[in-house]
Scaffold this motif. Structure first.
Motif, PDB file in Angstrom:
ATOM      1  N   GLY A  71       0.770  -1.271   0.173  1.00 58.06           N
ATOM      2  CA  GLY A  71      -0.049  -0.021  -0.204  1.00 58.06           C
ATOM      3  C   GLY A  71       0.937   1.273  -0.027  1.00 58.06           C
ATOM      4  O   GLY A  71       0.306   2.394   0.203  1.00 58.06           O
ATOM      5  N   LEU A  72       2.051   1.191  -0.421  1.00 59.59           N
ATOM      6  CA  LEU A  72       2.951   2.199  -0.412  1.00 59.59           C
ATOM      7  C   LEU A  72       2.826   2.939  -1.736  1.00 59.59           C
ATOM      8  O   LEU A  72       4.036   3.096  -2.476  1.00 59.59           O
ATOM      9  N   VAL A  73       1.948   3.360  -2.127  1.00 57.87           N
ATOM     10  CA  VAL A  73       1.571   4.107  -3.367  1.00 57.87           C
ATOM     11  C   VAL A  73       0.842   5.633  -3.495  1.00 57.87           C
ATOM     12  O   VAL A  73       0.348   5.898  -2.275  1.00 57.87           O
ATOM     13  N   GLY A  74       1.158   6.373  -4.371  1.00 56.92           N
ATOM     14  CA  GLY A  74       0.611   7.714  -4.376  1.00 56.92           C
ATOM     15  C   GLY A  74       1.518   8.714  -3.970  1.00 56.92           C
ATOM     16  O   GLY A  74       2.584   8.345  -3.305  1.00 56.92           O
ATOM     17  N   ASP A  75       1.204  10.110  -4.272  1.00 56.23           N
ATOM     18  CA  ASP A  75       2.068  10.821  -3.858  1.00 56.23           C
ATOM     19  C   ASP A  75       2.365  11.044  -2.305  1.00 56.23           C
ATOM     20  O   ASP A  75       1.416  10.725  -1.460  1.00 56.23           O
ATOM     21  N   GLY A  76       3.388  11.348  -1.924  1.00 54.80           N
ATOM     22  CA  GLY A  76       3.960  11.154  -0.352  1.00 54.80           C
ATOM     23  C   GLY A  76       3.802   9.958   0.502  1.00 54.80           C
ATOM     24  O   GLY A  76       4.047   9.975   1.634  1.00 54.80           O
ATOM     25  N   ALA A  77       3.809   8.644  -0.226  1.00 60.31           N
ATOM     26  CA  ALA A  77       3.727   7.472   0.337  1.00 60.31           C
ATOM     27  C   ALA A  77       5.420   7.310   0.797  1.00 60.31           C
ATOM     28  O   ALA A  77       6.116   7.779   0.178  1.00 60.31           O
ATOM     29  N   PRO A  78       5.349   6.618   2.030  1.00 64.84           N
ATOM     30  CA  PRO A  78       6.692   6.338   2.354  1.00 64.84           C
ATOM     31  C   PRO A  78       7.563   5.386   1.741  1.00 64.84           C
ATOM     32  O   PRO A  78       6.786   4.630   0.727  1.00 64.84           O
ATOM     33  N   HIS A  79       8.770   5.407   1.613  1.00 65.46           N
ATOM     34  CA  HIS A  79       9.514   4.833   0.620  1.00 65.46           C
ATOM     35  C   HIS A  79      10.491   3.592   1.261  1.00 65.46           C
ATOM     36  O   HIS A  79      10.827   3.726   2.505  1.00 65.46           O
ATOM     37  N   PRO A  80      10.090   2.439   1.152  1.00 57.80           N
ATOM     38  CA  PRO A  80      10.796   1.374   1.767  1.00 57.80           C
ATOM     39  C   PRO A  80      12.427   1.167   1.459  1.00 57.80           C
ATOM     40  O   PRO A  80      12.944   1.205   0.439  1.00 57.80           O
ATOM     41  N   ILE A  81      13.054   1.229   2.465  1.00 57.56           N
ATOM     42  CA  ILE A  81      14.377   1.244   2.435  1.00 57.56           C
ATOM     43  C   ILE A  81      15.280  -0.292   2.482  1.00 57.56           C
ATOM     44  O   ILE A  81      16.222  -0.390   2.202  1.00 57.56           O
ATOM     45  N   GLY A  82      14.295  -1.190   2.845  1.00 60.77           N
ATOM     46  CA  GLY A  82      14.725  -2.489   2.882  1.00 60.77           C
ATOM     47  C   GLY A  82      13.673  -3.278   3.752  1.00 60.77           C
ATOM     48  O   GLY A  82      12.555  -2.867   3.939  1.00 60.77           O
ATOM     49  N   ALA A  83      14.112  -4.498   4.336  1.00 60.81           N
ATOM     50  CA  ALA A  83      13.324  -5.173   5.055  1.00 60.81           C
ATOM     51  C   ALA A  83      13.909  -5.874   6.090  1.00 60.81           C
ATOM     52  O   ALA A  83      15.085  -6.157   5.965  1.00 60.81           O
ATOM     53  N   ILE A  84      13.126  -6.391   7.239  1.00 61.11           N
ATOM     54  CA  ILE A  84      13.936  -6.788   8.520  1.00 61.11           C
ATOM     55  C   ILE A  84      12.976  -8.229   8.795  1.00 61.11           C
ATOM     56  O   ILE A  84      11.934  -7.864   9.164  1.00 61.11           O
ATOM     57  N   THR A  85      13.888  -9.365   8.566  1.00 62.40           N
ATOM     58  CA  THR A  85      12.968 -10.648   9.187  1.00 62.40           C
ATOM     59  C   THR A  85      13.413 -10.877  10.943  1.00 62.40           C
ATOM     60  O   THR A  85      14.559 -10.263  11.024  1.00 62.40           O
TER      61      THR A  85
END
Length: 220
Positions: A169-183
């Motif tokens: 759901g990180l879509v649209g103007d101003g959406a947060p940007h994923p820098i990676g992931a943590i398991t």
């Protein structure tokens, strides 16, 4: 656990048991992550927490190429997919735009042009929304280790980032940007996961990377 022991024990855990993760572990880690420093106290981070089998499986479907060489995950991917929790730390540039538009930060104000790193270079040495989120992500990992569990930060596959963003759901103007992931999970017995680079490369002693006064001076 003493802080020095937490630092020593932090490793990239690449395989997990199927034991569930206590939700309190995740909540404590998120709370501690928000103690990270941030430019102007902008706190431009967000965390998407995937802690159900369907949510975790959906993340891996988005993150993984549809056609793997032999039709099945490799050893690294098999081990990582066993983690019952995945946290995706995200940076929020808009939080910095808003913060540095405030009266007390007007002299250092950012602009929409700063979306371009080349344009931002004249004002800021780097996009601190990414850096600050990375520091928060490290605190989250150390909190998990303090609670006796394992974790691993990894980057998203470059050509799958859009698929991951859509899935989360990180879509649209101003959406947060994923820098990676943590398991996050309970570490499996040694030998179950892929060996990391630390198994074959020497850890550089601090005296070889610290320089007193200027680069090249070394440490005496």
């Amino acid at each position: 656990m003493e802080f020095a022991e937490v630092v020593r024990r932090r490793r990239m855990t690449r395989a997990y048991t199927d034991a569930p993760v206590d939700p309190g572990v995740v909540e404590r880690a998120l709370d501690r992550a928000t103690r990270a420093p941030s430019a102007g106290f902008s706190q431009g981070w967000a965390f998407v927490v995937l802690d159900s089998p369907d949510a975790v499986a959906g993340f891996w479907r988005a993150q993984t190429d549809d056609a793997l060489p032999d039709g099945s995950p490799d050893r690294w991917l098999r081990g990582m997919m066993g983690a019952p929790v995945v946290v995706v730390p995200c940076s929020r540039r808009d939080a910095y735009l808003d913060r540095y538009a405030a009266p007390d930060k007007a002299r250092a104000a950012l602009s929409e042009a700063d979306a371009d790193p080349d344009e931002a270079a004249g004002r800021w040495a780097m996009p601190y929304w990414h850096l600050d989120t990375a520091m928060a992500a490290l605190l989250l990992q150390q909190s998990v280790v303090d609670d006796g569990l394992g974790c691993c930060f990894f980057g998203l596959v470059p050509h799958r980032v859009d698929a991951v963003k859509e899935r989360l759901g990180l879509v649209g103007d101003g959406a947060p940007h994923p820098i990676g992931a943590i398991t996050i999970g309970h570490p499996a017995d040694p030998g179950h996961g892929a060996r990391g680079s630390a198994a074959t490369r020497r850890r550089t002693p601090w005296r070889e990377v610290a320089h007193r006064g200027a680069w090249g001076a070394g440490w005496s």
